[in-house]
Scaffold this motif. Structure first.
Motif, PDB file in Angstrom:
ATOM      1  N   LEU A 238       0.825  -1.212   0.000  1.00 51.30           N
ATOM      2  CA  LEU A 238       0.000   0.000   0.000  1.00 51.30           C
ATOM      3  C   LEU A 238       0.856   1.257   0.000  1.00 51.30           C
ATOM      4  CD1 LEU A 238      -2.821   1.342   0.274  1.00 51.30           C
ATOM      5  CD2 LEU A 238      -2.526   1.184   2.757  1.00 51.30           C
ATOM      6  N   VAL A 239       1.913   1.260   0.812  1.00 49.03           N
ATOM      7  CA  VAL A 239       2.769   2.437   0.914  1.00 49.03           C
ATOM      8  C   VAL A 239       3.557   2.659  -0.378  1.00 49.03           C
ATOM      9  CG1 VAL A 239       4.769   3.409   2.116  1.00 49.03           C
ATOM     10  CG2 VAL A 239       2.944   2.324   3.422  1.00 49.03           C
ATOM     11  N   GLN A 240       4.017   1.585  -1.004  1.00 53.91           N
ATOM     12  CA  GLN A 240       4.862   1.722  -2.179  1.00 53.91           C
ATOM     13  C   GLN A 240       4.102   1.747  -3.497  1.00 53.91           C
ATOM     14  OE1 GLN A 240       7.852  -1.504  -1.673  1.00 53.91           O
ATOM     15  NE2 GLN A 240       9.252   0.168  -1.240  1.00 53.91           N
ATOM     16  N   GLY A 241       2.814   1.409  -3.479  1.00 51.66           N
ATOM     17  CA  GLY A 241       2.056   1.331  -4.718  1.00 51.66           C
ATOM     18  C   GLY A 241       1.862   2.690  -5.381  1.00 51.66           C
ATOM     19  N   VAL A 242       2.206   2.805  -6.666  1.00 48.47           N
ATOM     20  CA  VAL A 242       2.036   4.040  -7.423  1.00 48.47           C
ATOM     21  C   VAL A 242       1.494   3.717  -8.812  1.00 48.47           C
ATOM     22  CG1 VAL A 242       3.858   5.333  -6.255  1.00 48.47           C
ATOM     23  CG2 VAL A 242       4.426   3.970  -8.263  1.00 48.47           C
ATOM     24  N   ARG A 243       0.809   4.699  -9.389  1.00 45.37           N
ATOM     25  CA  ARG A 243       0.362   4.635 -10.788  1.00 45.37           C
ATOM     26  C   ARG A 243       1.156   5.697 -11.541  1.00 45.37           C
ATOM     27  NH1 ARG A 243      -1.257   5.454 -15.581  1.00 45.37           N
ATOM     28  NH2 ARG A 243      -3.407   5.006 -16.269  1.00 45.37           N
ATOM     29  N   ARG A 244       2.033   5.261 -12.430  1.00 48.94           N
ATOM     30  CA  ARG A 244       2.921   6.183 -13.136  1.00 48.94           C
ATOM     31  C   ARG A 244       2.255   6.684 -14.420  1.00 48.94           C
ATOM     32  NH1 ARG A 244       8.981   4.496 -13.731  1.00 48.94           N
ATOM     33  NH2 ARG A 244       8.093   3.039 -15.246  1.00 48.94           N
ATOM     34  N   ILE A 245       2.138   8.004 -14.529  1.00 48.79           N
ATOM     35  CA  ILE A 245       1.557   8.628 -15.718  1.00 48.79           C
ATOM     36  C   ILE A 245       2.698   9.181 -16.572  1.00 48.79           C
ATOM     37  CG2 ILE A 245       0.027  10.437 -16.569  1.00 48.79           C
ATOM     38  CD1 ILE A 245      -1.519  10.246 -13.980  1.00 48.79           C
ATOM     39  N   PRO A 246       2.839   8.724 -17.812  1.00 50.87           N
ATOM     40  CA  PRO A 246       3.952   9.203 -18.646  1.00 50.87           C
ATOM     41  C   PRO A 246       3.761  10.660 -19.053  1.00 50.87           C
ATOM     42  CG  PRO A 246       2.488   7.806 -19.928  1.00 50.87           C
ATOM     43  CD  PRO A 246       2.002   7.736 -18.512  1.00 50.87           C
ATOM     44  N   VAL A 247       4.860  11.403 -19.066  1.00 46.04           N
ATOM     45  CA  VAL A 247       4.858  12.814 -19.465  1.00 46.04           C
ATOM     46  C   VAL A 247       5.976  13.017 -20.472  1.00 46.04           C
ATOM     47  CG1 VAL A 247       5.142  15.207 -18.714  1.00 46.04           C
ATOM     48  CG2 VAL A 247       3.930  13.583 -17.257  1.00 46.04           C
ATOM     49  N   ALA A 360      -5.976  18.368 -16.816  1.00 47.46           N
ATOM     50  CA  ALA A 360      -6.475  18.402 -15.440  1.00 47.46           C
ATOM     51  C   ALA A 360      -7.603  17.388 -15.245  1.00 47.46           C
ATOM     52  CB  ALA A 360      -6.952  19.813 -15.091  1.00 47.46           C
ATOM     53  N   GLU A 361      -8.522  17.292 -16.232  1.00 50.27           N
ATOM     54  CA  GLU A 361      -9.617  16.323 -16.127  1.00 50.27           C
ATOM     55  C   GLU A 361      -9.085  14.892 -16.169  1.00 50.27           C
ATOM     56  OE1 GLU A 361     -12.183  17.284 -19.333  1.00 50.27           O
ATOM     57  OE2 GLU A 361     -13.027  19.080 -18.362  1.00 50.27           O
ATOM     58  N   PHE A 362      -8.095  14.646 -17.039  1.00 52.80           N
ATOM     59  CA  PHE A 362      -7.494  13.312 -17.119  1.00 52.80           C
ATOM     60  C   PHE A 362      -6.830  12.938 -15.795  1.00 52.80           C
ATOM     61  CE2 PHE A 362      -3.781  10.637 -17.980  1.00 52.80           C
ATOM     62  CZ  PHE A 362      -4.371   9.569 -18.637  1.00 52.80           C
ATOM     63  N   MET A 363      -6.061  13.874 -15.211  1.00 53.61           N
ATOM     64  CA  MET A 363      -5.406  13.620 -13.930  1.00 53.61           C
ATOM     65  C   MET A 363      -6.420  13.374 -12.819  1.00 53.61           C
ATOM     66  SD  MET A 363      -2.054  13.695 -14.190  1.00 53.61           S
ATOM     67  CE  MET A 363      -1.661  13.990 -12.477  1.00 53.61           C
ATOM     68  N   ASP A 364      -7.521  14.143 -12.844  1.00 52.60           N
ATOM     69  CA  ASP A 364      -8.555  13.987 -11.815  1.00 52.60           C
ATOM     70  C   ASP A 364      -9.212  12.615 -11.911  1.00 52.60           C
ATOM     71  OD1 ASP A 364     -10.197  15.267  -9.677  1.00 52.60           O
ATOM     72  OD2 ASP A 364     -11.811  14.905 -11.113  1.00 52.60           O
ATOM     73  N   ASN A 365      -9.478  12.143 -13.147  1.00 57.43           N
ATOM     74  CA  ASN A 365     -10.079  10.812 -13.316  1.00 57.43           C
ATOM     75  C   ASN A 365      -9.134   9.715 -12.828  1.00 57.43           C
ATOM     76  OD1 ASN A 365     -12.438  11.833 -14.436  1.00 57.43           O
ATOM     77  ND2 ASN A 365     -11.643  11.767 -16.527  1.00 57.43           N
ATOM     78  N   ILE A 366      -7.862   9.837 -13.193  1.00 56.09           N
ATOM     79  CA  ILE A 366      -6.879   8.845 -12.748  1.00 56.09           C
ATOM     80  C   ILE A 366      -6.776   8.845 -11.226  1.00 56.09           C
ATOM     81  CG2 ILE A 366      -4.423   8.253 -12.733  1.00 56.09           C
ATOM     82  CD1 ILE A 366      -5.762   7.446 -15.295  1.00 56.09           C
ATOM     83  N   LEU A 367      -6.752  10.046 -10.632  1.00 58.29           N
ATOM     84  CA  LEU A 367      -6.623  10.158  -9.175  1.00 58.29           C
ATOM     85  C   LEU A 367      -7.819   9.523  -8.471  1.00 58.29           C
ATOM     86  CD1 LEU A 367      -4.769  11.387  -6.991  1.00 58.29           C
ATOM     87  CD2 LEU A 367      -6.171  13.445  -7.094  1.00 58.29           C
ATOM     88  N   SER A 368      -9.029   9.731  -9.010  1.00 59.70           N
ATOM     89  CA  SER A 368     -10.230   9.155  -8.404  1.00 59.70           C
ATOM     90  C   SER A 368     -10.214   7.636  -8.477  1.00 59.70           C
ATOM     91  CB  SER A 368     -11.480   9.702  -9.097  1.00 59.70           C
ATOM     92  OG  SER A 368     -11.562  11.099  -8.961  1.00 59.70           O
ATOM     93  N   ARG A 369      -9.792   7.093  -9.626  1.00 64.08           N
ATOM     94  CA  ARG A 369      -9.762   5.634  -9.786  1.00 64.08           C
ATOM     95  C   ARG A 369      -8.697   4.989  -8.904  1.00 64.08           C
ATOM     96  NH1 ARG A 369     -10.006   5.586 -16.426  1.00 64.08           N
ATOM     97  NH2 ARG A 369     -12.126   6.422 -16.627  1.00 64.08           N
ATOM     98  N   VAL A 370      -7.564   5.645  -8.768  1.00 65.28           N
ATOM     99  CA  VAL A 370      -6.496   5.081  -7.944  1.00 65.28           C
ATOM    100  C   VAL A 370      -6.830   5.194  -6.462  1.00 65.28           C
ATOM    101  CG1 VAL A 370      -4.086   5.407  -7.269  1.00 65.28           C
ATOM    102  CG2 VAL A 370      -4.696   5.429  -9.673  1.00 65.28           C
ATOM    103  N   THR A 371      -7.492   6.300  -6.075  1.00 61.20           N
ATOM    104  CA  THR A 371      -7.793   6.523  -4.662  1.00 61.20           C
ATOM    105  C   THR A 371      -8.846   5.565  -4.134  1.00 61.20           C
ATOM    106  OG1 THR A 371      -7.252   8.863  -4.932  1.00 61.20           O
ATOM    107  CG2 THR A 371      -8.493   8.271  -2.980  1.00 61.20           C
ATOM    108  N   LEU A 372      -9.768   5.111  -5.003  1.00 59.52           N
ATOM    109  CA  LEU A 372     -10.849   4.217  -4.542  1.00 59.52           C
ATOM    110  C   LEU A 372     -10.322   2.932  -3.917  1.00 59.52           C
ATOM    111  CD1 LEU A 372     -13.822   3.506  -4.247  1.00 59.52           C
ATOM    112  CD2 LEU A 372     -13.784   2.637  -6.604  1.00 59.52           C
ATOM    113  N   PRO A 373      -9.522   2.125  -4.611  1.00 53.19           N
ATOM    114  CA  PRO A 373      -9.003   0.908  -3.949  1.00 53.19           C
ATOM    115  C   PRO A 373      -8.076   1.243  -2.783  1.00 53.19           C
ATOM    116  CG  PRO A 373      -7.934   1.217  -6.074  1.00 53.19           C
ATOM    117  CD  PRO A 373      -9.058   2.203  -6.017  1.00 53.19           C
ATOM    118  N   GLY A 374      -7.320   2.348  -2.888  1.00 51.72           N
ATOM    119  CA  GLY A 374      -6.441   2.730  -1.785  1.00 51.72           C
ATOM    120  C   GLY A 374      -7.216   3.077  -0.538  1.00 51.72           C
ATOM    121  N   SER A 375      -8.341   3.800  -0.697  1.00 47.75           N
ATOM    122  CA  SER A 375      -9.148   4.195   0.464  1.00 47.75           C
ATOM    123  C   SER A 375      -9.828   2.994   1.104  1.00 47.75           C
ATOM    124  CB  SER A 375     -10.192   5.237   0.041  1.00 47.75           C
ATOM    125  OG  SER A 375     -11.103   4.680  -0.899  1.00 47.75           O
TER     126      SER A 375
END
Length: 448
Positions: A238-247, A360-375
């Motif tokens: 949980l602590v180390q899990g990340v979703r990497r977004i390419p830039v 910003a919308e793309f980042m917000d969608n990714i953040l919401s999807r990643v936060t759900l299982p984390g929460s």
């Protein structure tokens, strides 16, 4: 095993790293010794007799866990580093809500120094109030001890001395933490909290082993240890899990030369909020216990259920609060609009996504999807001590099966190991792991 021994030898060979580790151990030893020095004006033997017959569960047990036993010992470090943590959280929240604090945060090093100074002043105020509350707590213990008076000085003098000594003790702990950060290894404040928590682990293990030995359930004790290891491994994930977004960064002219564009990644943590949601949720869950003390007649009603950490209503509400606070704290610490603006300003873009509002919308969608299982996983970790208690695990040992204590221990250990590994790799030694590298909370882009 040979590789592990070689790694320890390499750590000892690096003089700077060796000195930092020894300095850190020395400061932690000072902190542990201070948790056994009793406040002036308290009869130590009489106090131990009173506290030995009392109940140290609930809120008192949790506070005592984070202070390394100093709270129940009536020591000069009874409040530990927790007032400083409370002040730091308050200042951190103000940086998101008050324009003046936002301005200071954006001013770089000078702004951080001012915020640190404000945090120190606020720590003194918070500690003074909490020290007065601790004095009231000691007086109530003496009143309920049936005439056993362990306070042997004038009450007014004892109140003044307690406030002064406890405030000085917290400031000294804060100084120890800063010295460890500057001259030791790891984050000093986090290490002081962790060492206070770990100090209770041997006692919890011994108590649980004695309980299982008396009932002839040694195999159950072994299964508990295996289950604890599994939970720790899950917390590490949980602590180390990340979703990497390419830039991708475009080519830029710098002076008279062309800088070739390159690709980087934005790490979005599965648990970007850290342990803060559990801390906030616990603070709210302590309110029913406060009202129950004011209204003892309702001890058999709803308040009693909300003050029992093993009851179903308590854990359901606790779980929901942790999930909600995870979304709340992630929303105020990770700003997709600011990330999109920074990318646009620096010539970066996410492949396939238009810069600006679309990013910003793309980042917000990714953040919401990643936060759900984390929460959800964080909520399960928070209520895990209740499940352990329901299976007969003693309260002293059940606290290490989840909640704030386990997440803090895992996070701090990973941060410290990451710094040790950085020292090894910088001097061309092998790291602590043959494949991959250790990622602490800071290394993965954490904000807490």
């Amino acid at each position: 095993m040979k590789g592990f021994i070689d790694t320890l030898r390499n750590i000892w060979k690096i003089e700077e790293l060796r000195n930092r580790i020894l300095f850190t151990l020395g400061m932690l030893l000072v902190f542990r010794l201070g948790s056994f020095i009793v406040l002036p004006g308290v009869d130590a033997e009489m106090y131990r007799a009173v506290i030995g017959s009392g109940n140290s569960g609930g809120l008192v047990g949790l506070i005592n866990l984070f202070s390394g036993g100093g709270f129940n010992n009536a020591s000069i470090f009874a409040l530990g580093i927790m007032p400083y943590i409370s002040a730091s959280i308050a200042v951190q929240l103000l940086t998101f809500a008050v324009p003046y604090f936002q301005k200071l945060q954006k001013e770089g090093e000078s702004g951080r120094r001012q915020l640190n100074q404000i945090t120190r002043y606020l720590t003194v105020i918070v500690t003074a109030f909490q020290a007065s509350g601790y004095y009231v707590y000691l007086k109530s213990m003496q009143s309920g001890a049936g005439g056993a008076e362990f306070i042997i000085v004038n009450p007014t003098l004892f109140w003044v001395s307690t406030v002064v000594v406890l405030t000085s003790g917290t400031l000294f702990c804060m100084w120890l933490g800063e010295r460890i950060t500057d001259r030791g290894i790891g984050n000093g404040i986090s290490l002081l909290i962790m060492i206070g928590i770990v100090a209770g682990l041997p006692g919890g293990l011994i108590a649980e082993f004695g309980l299982r030995e008396q009932s002839g359930q040694i195999m159950s004790f072994v299964l508990e240890l295996v289950f604890l290891v599994v939970i720790v491994m899950a917390c590490v994930a949980l602590v180390q899990g990340v979703r990497r977004i390419p830039v991708q960064y475009a080519k830029q002219m710098r002076g008279n030369r062309m800088v070739v564009g390159h690709r980087q990644y934005i790490p979005i943590k599965v648990n970007a909020a850290g342990v803060m949601p559990i801390i906030f949720a616990q603070a709210l869950m302590f309110i029913p216990g406060f009202f129950q003390q004011l209204m003892p007649a309702s001890s058999s009603g709803v308040l009693a259920l909300m003050n029992d950490y093993t009851s179903a209503p308590y854990n359901i509400i606790y779980f929901v609060l942790v999930v909600l606070f995870t979304y709340f704290y992630t929303a105020i610490t990770v700003n997709p609009v600011q990330i999109a603006d920074d990318l646009k300003r620096n010539g970066g873009f996410i492949p396939g996504v238009k810069p600006g509002r679309r990013t910003a919308e793309f980042m917000d969608n990714i953040l919401s999807r990643v936060t759900l299982p984390g929460s959800i996983f964080l909520g399960l970790i928070a209520i895990m001590p209740a499940f352990a208690g329901a299976f007969g695990v003693s309260q002293a040992f059940a606290l290490f099966f989840g909640g704030t204590s386990l997440l803090i221990m895992v996070g701090v250990v990973l941060d410290t190991l990451q710094q040790i590994e950085s020292h090894l790799l910088m001097r061309h030694y092998d790291g602590l792991m043959k494949s991959g590298r250790i990622k602490g909370r800071a290394g993965a882009g954490a904000t807490v």
